[in-house]
Design an enzyme around this catalytic site. Sequence first.
Site, PDB file in Angstrom:
ATOM      1  CE  LYS A  36     -67.177-110.139 -16.466  1.00 11.94           C
ATOM      2  NZ  LYS A  36     -66.350-110.993 -17.063  1.00 11.94           N
ATOM      3  CB  THR A  48     -64.387-119.432  -8.490  1.00  9.92           C
ATOM      4  OG1 THR A  48     -65.060-117.874  -8.833  1.00  9.92           O
ATOM      5  CG2 THR A  48     -64.417-120.040  -9.409  1.00  9.92           C
ATOM      6  CB  VAL A  76     -68.673-120.758 -10.880  1.00  5.95           C
ATOM      7  CG1 VAL A  76     -67.934-122.070 -10.746  1.00  5.95           C
ATOM      8  CG2 VAL A  76     -69.342-120.830 -12.136  1.00  5.95           C
ATOM      9  CE1 TYR A 118     -67.302-109.434 -12.959  1.00  4.79           C
ATOM     10  CE2 TYR A 118     -69.789-109.679 -12.565  1.00  4.79           C
ATOM     11  CZ  TYR A 118     -68.597-110.193 -12.991  1.00  4.79           C
ATOM     12  OH  TYR A 118     -68.414-111.614 -13.546  1.00  4.79           O
TER      13      TYR A 118
END
Length: 228
Positions: A154, A185, A183, A150
């Site tokens: 990014k 999610t 966040v 990840y």
Amino acid sequence: MDNVLITGANRGIGLELTRQFLAAGQRVFACCRTPEAAVELKLLNDEPLLSIHALDVTADASVAALAGLLGATHLDVLVNNAGIMGGDRQSVDDMDYGAWRDAFEVNTLAPFRLVAALLPMLRQAERPRVVTLSSQMGSLNRKSTGAHAYRSSKAAVNKVMQVLALELEADGIVVCPVHPGWVRTAMGGATAELSAEESAAGLVRLIDSLTPAHSGRFWTWEGKEHPW
Ligand code: NDP
């Protein structure tokens, strides 16, 4: 009224961005892999400014089909929101290399592919902006461990966006990677700091305020500059 295209609009931050851009009176091309399964997105379907489109951001043919469909339209805002973590095994002891490649496909290559395919539409807009959901987890300035797939995908998309910002400067296209905050999610988890509503509200404000002076720089959902 802006024409706004959002990838991964069926859930999470993408869905909330769709809601908030519609509430602000903008036209939204909401893109997701399987529109027929996008239950929450379809609940917004009576919005006259919403259209829902099938899009797998990793598939050339899917992106080309969307570009062909929207070809005559100008595009004010492209939000590269679709993203994945890159699997559960991302440590030096246990790495899923296939999932790492997938993370690069979705998080790094796809935002570039979308810009390339939609460039003619962006060039027709008065104030074109490309915003790519990156992450502070890709920041080279933060010391961190784990999540190699990840983080590297990014960090790489940040560089891609910095380069594109320079290349598209003459076209007046503003290009910015943004960190949406942590966040709540499916990706961020239930204990994250922000609701999708809070993050999207900040992002919509930021996107509205973007000028050429913002281009090629990394921003947070609060409109603060983030170190690379
Ligand atoms: P979610 O996991 O909730 O949603 C991810 C979205 O990406 C889904 O709509 C998913 O679609 C879509 N997607 C994945 N692969 C593809 C693909 N190949 N083609 C099209 N769509 C695809 O994530 P968030 O809403 O939390 O994250 C949105 C963005 O913000 C991501 O880029 C993420 O990396 C970034 N971010 C999120 C943070 C957080 O705390 N949540 C923190 C920092 C950055 P499907 O339903 O079909 O899988």
